[in-house]
Motif scaffolding. Structure first.
Motif, PDB file in Angstrom:
ATOM      1  N   TYR A 155       0.900  -1.145   0.000  1.00  0.00           N
ATOM      2  CA  TYR A 155       0.000   0.000   0.000  1.00  0.00           C
ATOM      3  C   TYR A 155       0.940   1.196   0.000  1.00  0.00           C
ATOM      4  O   TYR A 155       1.627   1.450   0.993  1.00  0.00           O
ATOM      5  N   ILE A 156       1.035   1.883  -1.137  1.00  0.00           N
ATOM      6  CA  ILE A 156       2.040   2.919  -1.317  1.00  0.00           C
ATOM      7  C   ILE A 156       1.381   4.297  -1.318  1.00  0.00           C
ATOM      8  O   ILE A 156       0.450   4.549  -2.078  1.00  0.00           O
ATOM      9  N   THR A 157       1.874   5.168  -0.435  1.00  0.00           N
ATOM     10  CA  THR A 157       1.382   6.539  -0.347  1.00  0.00           C
ATOM     11  C   THR A 157       2.569   7.480  -0.531  1.00  0.00           C
ATOM     12  O   THR A 157       3.717   7.044  -0.583  1.00  0.00           O
ATOM     13  N   GLN A 158       2.281   8.759  -0.575  1.00  0.00           N
ATOM     14  CA  GLN A 158       3.356   9.749  -0.672  1.00  0.00           C
ATOM     15  C   GLN A 158       4.207   9.762   0.588  1.00  0.00           C
ATOM     16  O   GLN A 158       5.313  10.289   0.605  1.00  0.00           O
ATOM     17  N   TYR A 159       3.700   9.161   1.668  1.00  0.00           N
ATOM     18  CA  TYR A 159       4.418   9.151   2.940  1.00  0.00           C
ATOM     19  C   TYR A 159       5.216   7.867   3.166  1.00  0.00           C
ATOM     20  O   TYR A 159       5.965   7.774   4.126  1.00  0.00           O
ATOM     21  N   GLY A 160       5.009   6.873   2.309  1.00  0.00           N
ATOM     22  CA  GLY A 160       5.747   5.630   2.464  1.00  0.00           C
ATOM     23  C   GLY A 160       4.935   4.427   2.047  1.00  0.00           C
ATOM     24  O   GLY A 160       3.873   4.540   1.431  1.00  0.00           O
ATOM     25  N   ARG A 161       5.450   3.269   2.423  1.00  0.00           N
ATOM     26  CA  ARG A 161       4.903   1.994   1.981  1.00  0.00           C
ATOM     27  C   ARG A 161       4.540   1.137   3.196  1.00  0.00           C
ATOM     28  O   ARG A 161       5.300   1.079   4.158  1.00  0.00           O
ATOM     29  N   ILE A 162       3.398   0.479   3.126  1.00  0.00           N
ATOM     30  CA  ILE A 162       2.945  -0.442   4.163  1.00  0.00           C
ATOM     31  C   ILE A 162       2.663  -1.776   3.470  1.00  0.00           C
ATOM     32  O   ILE A 162       2.050  -1.812   2.405  1.00  0.00           O
ATOM     33  N   GLU A 163       3.097  -2.854   4.085  1.00  0.00           N
ATOM     34  CA  GLU A 163       2.794  -4.174   3.529  1.00  0.00           C
ATOM     35  C   GLU A 163       1.435  -4.624   4.052  1.00  0.00           C
ATOM     36  O   GLU A 163       1.199  -4.631   5.251  1.00  0.00           O
ATOM     37  N   MET A 164       0.553  -4.979   3.127  1.00  0.00           N
ATOM     38  CA  MET A 164      -0.792  -5.423   3.494  1.00  0.00           C
ATOM     39  C   MET A 164      -1.053  -6.791   2.885  1.00  0.00           C
ATOM     40  O   MET A 164      -0.512  -7.124   1.830  1.00  0.00           O
ATOM     41  N   ALA A 165      -1.912  -7.561   3.563  1.00  0.00           N
ATOM     42  CA  ALA A 165      -2.322  -8.865   3.039  1.00  0.00           C
ATOM     43  C   ALA A 165      -3.809  -9.050   3.322  1.00  0.00           C
ATOM     44  O   ALA A 165      -4.322  -8.562   4.339  1.00  0.00           O
ATOM     45  N   VAL A 166      -4.494  -9.728   2.410  1.00  0.00           N
ATOM     46  CA  VAL A 166      -5.895 -10.084   2.611  1.00  0.00           C
ATOM     47  C   VAL A 166      -6.036 -11.600   2.458  1.00  0.00           C
ATOM     48  O   VAL A 166      -5.384 -12.218   1.628  1.00  0.00           O
ATOM     49  N   LEU A 167      -6.875 -12.183   3.322  1.00  0.00           N
ATOM     50  CA  LEU A 167      -7.233 -13.592   3.234  1.00  0.00           C
ATOM     51  C   LEU A 167      -8.742 -13.633   3.061  1.00  0.00           C
ATOM     52  O   LEU A 167      -9.488 -13.245   3.963  1.00  0.00           O
ATOM     53  N   THR A 168      -9.180 -14.067   1.874  1.00  0.00           N
ATOM     54  CA  THR A 168     -10.603 -14.044   1.533  1.00  0.00           C
ATOM     55  C   THR A 168     -11.322 -15.225   2.167  1.00  0.00           C
ATOM     56  O   THR A 168     -10.941 -16.377   1.969  1.00  0.00           O
ATOM     57  N   LYS A 169     -12.371 -14.902   2.926  1.00  0.00           N
ATOM     58  CA  LYS A 169     -13.184 -15.925   3.598  1.00  0.00           C
ATOM     59  C   LYS A 169     -14.419 -16.292   2.773  1.00  0.00           C
ATOM     60  O   LYS A 169     -14.838 -17.436   2.755  1.00  0.00           O
ATOM     61  N   ASN A 170     -15.012 -15.276   2.124  1.00  0.00           N
ATOM     62  CA  ASN A 170     -16.237 -15.509   1.373  1.00  0.00           C
ATOM     63  C   ASN A 170     -16.331 -14.493   0.244  1.00  0.00           C
ATOM     64  O   ASN A 170     -15.907 -13.348   0.406  1.00  0.00           O
ATOM     65  N   LEU A 171     -16.897 -14.918  -0.879  1.00  0.00           N
ATOM     66  CA  LEU A 171     -17.043 -14.048  -2.043  1.00  0.00           C
ATOM     67  C   LEU A 171     -18.380 -14.378  -2.706  1.00  0.00           C
ATOM     68  O   LEU A 171     -18.614 -15.523  -3.086  1.00  0.00           O
ATOM     69  N   LYS A 172     -19.263 -13.371  -2.788  1.00  0.00           N
ATOM     70  CA  LYS A 172     -20.571 -13.554  -3.434  1.00  0.00           C
ATOM     71  C   LYS A 172     -20.688 -12.522  -4.547  1.00  0.00           C
ATOM     72  O   LYS A 172     -20.577 -11.326  -4.305  1.00  0.00           O
ATOM     73  N   ILE A 173     -20.915 -13.002  -5.751  1.00  0.00           N
ATOM     74  CA  ILE A 173     -21.055 -12.118  -6.908  1.00  0.00           C
ATOM     75  C   ILE A 173     -22.412 -12.400  -7.553  1.00  0.00           C
ATOM     76  O   ILE A 173     -22.708 -13.543  -7.901  1.00  0.00           O
ATOM     77  N   ALA A 174     -23.229 -11.361  -7.684  1.00  0.00           N
ATOM     78  CA  ALA A 174     -24.563 -11.505  -8.279  1.00  0.00           C
ATOM     79  C   ALA A 174     -24.790 -10.336  -9.237  1.00  0.00           C
ATOM     80  O   ALA A 174     -25.416  -9.344  -8.889  1.00  0.00           O
ATOM     81  N   LEU A 175     -24.244 -10.456 -10.456  1.00  0.00           N
ATOM     82  CA  LEU A 175     -24.401  -9.406 -11.470  1.00  0.00           C
ATOM     83  C   LEU A 175     -25.273  -9.914 -12.605  1.00  0.00           C
ATOM     84  O   LEU A 175     -25.179 -11.075 -12.997  1.00  0.00           O
ATOM     85  N   THR A 176     -26.092  -9.035 -13.142  1.00  0.00           N
ATOM     86  CA  THR A 176     -26.946  -9.396 -14.272  1.00  0.00           C
ATOM     87  C   THR A 176     -26.247  -9.012 -15.578  1.00  0.00           C
ATOM     88  O   THR A 176     -25.251  -8.292 -15.572  1.00  0.00           O
ATOM     89  N   GLU A 177     -26.809  -9.451 -16.686  1.00  0.00           N
ATOM     90  CA  GLU A 177     -26.278  -9.066 -17.987  1.00  0.00           C
ATOM     91  C   GLU A 177     -26.419  -7.569 -18.231  1.00  0.00           C
ATOM     92  O   GLU A 177     -25.715  -6.993 -19.040  1.00  0.00           O
ATOM     93  N   GLU A 178     -27.345  -6.934 -17.525  1.00  0.00           N
ATOM     94  CA  GLU A 178     -27.549  -5.489 -17.642  1.00  0.00           C
ATOM     95  C   GLU A 178     -26.544  -4.718 -16.789  1.00  0.00           C
ATOM     96  O   GLU A 178     -26.642  -3.501 -16.635  1.00  0.00           O
ATOM     97  N   LEU A 179     -25.586  -5.433 -16.185  1.00  0.00           N
ATOM     98  CA  LEU A 179     -24.526  -4.843 -15.366  1.00  0.00           C
ATOM     99  C   LEU A 179     -25.072  -4.141 -14.124  1.00  0.00           C
ATOM    100  O   LEU A 179     -24.642  -3.051 -13.755  1.00  0.00           O
ATOM    101  N   SER A 180     -26.026  -4.785 -13.491  1.00  0.00           N
ATOM    102  CA  SER A 180     -26.491  -4.318 -12.187  1.00  0.00           C
ATOM    103  C   SER A 180     -26.393  -5.516 -11.245  1.00  0.00           C
ATOM    104  O   SER A 180     -26.209  -6.643 -11.680  1.00  0.00           O
ATOM    105  N   GLY A 181     -26.488  -5.248  -9.958  1.00  0.00           N
ATOM    106  CA  GLY A 181     -26.406  -6.334  -8.997  1.00  0.00           C
ATOM    107  C   GLY A 181     -25.493  -5.974  -7.844  1.00  0.00           C
ATOM    108  O   GLY A 181     -25.400  -4.804  -7.453  1.00  0.00           O
ATOM    109  N   SER A 182     -24.801  -6.998  -7.322  1.00  0.00           N
ATOM    110  CA  SER A 182     -23.977  -6.748  -6.150  1.00  0.00           C
ATOM    111  C   SER A 182     -22.822  -7.724  -6.050  1.00  0.00           C
ATOM    112  O   SER A 182     -22.803  -8.766  -6.710  1.00  0.00           O
ATOM    113  N   LEU A 183     -21.883  -7.338  -5.201  1.00  0.00           N
ATOM    114  CA  LEU A 183     -20.829  -8.260  -4.813  1.00  0.00           C
ATOM    115  C   LEU A 183     -20.526  -8.015  -3.349  1.00  0.00           C
ATOM    116  O   LEU A 183     -20.704  -6.918  -2.842  1.00  0.00           O
ATOM    117  N   GLU A 184     -20.132  -9.079  -2.672  1.00  0.00           N
ATOM    118  CA  GLU A 184     -19.793  -8.991  -1.255  1.00  0.00           C
ATOM    119  C   GLU A 184     -18.543  -9.812  -1.004  1.00  0.00           C
ATOM    120  O   GLU A 184     -18.432 -10.944  -1.471  1.00  0.00           O
TER     121      GLU A 184
END
Length: 153
Positions: A87-116
């Protein structure tokens, strides 16, 4: 490319169980290319990142969030996977990590919907918080929404 309104809600729970949430309602653009859905929006002045562009790439099994501008940052969310990146800012760099527990994607062909996305966040190798990011997308029918952010504790 389609004009959309995006409601982005982030909830963060720390080790003490305290929750903090932020909500952003913003105008953006959405399109599909090579089987991936792309959402683009400009971060708001209210969030302090007004010179940052956010691109969210959505595949059926993975979401990639790229932030460029004042902040340089990339996160990849795929269930059960850990992704590390700076994560790089003008003030410096921070090391970040994410561990994904759950992913829900509900998009329509009309490009509406949600993601979590539910994930754990580490900063410089230390667990920071459990997080939930929700994005709801709907077509912008010309209402001219500007970036608005709400902070609730």
């Amino acid at each position: 490319m389609k004009a959309v309104i995006m409601k982005i809600v982030g909830v963060q729970r720390d080790a003490a169980g305290e929750e903090d949430s932020v909500e952003l309602l913003t105008a953006g653009r959405c399109y599909v290319k090579n089987g991936m859905t792309y959402l683009l929006y400009q971060d708001s002045q209210i969030s302090g990142l007004e010179n940052s562009m956010v691109t969210i790439k959505i595949r059926p099994d993975r979401v990639i969030i790229n932030r460029s501008g004042v902040i340089q940052h990339k996160q990849i969310f795929s269930v059960g996977e850990r992704y590390e990146g700076p994560y790089i800012t003008q003030y410096g760099r921070i090391e970040m990590a994410v561990l994904t527990k759950n992913l829900k994607i509900a998009l329509t062909e009309e490009l509406s919907g949600s993601l979590e996305i539910e994930y754990d966040l580490e900063i410089n190798g230390q667990w920071q918080s459990a997080n939930r990011l929700s994005v709801t997308i709907q077509e912008d029918k010309g209402h001219g929404h500007e970036n608005r952010i709400a902070d609730s504790h």
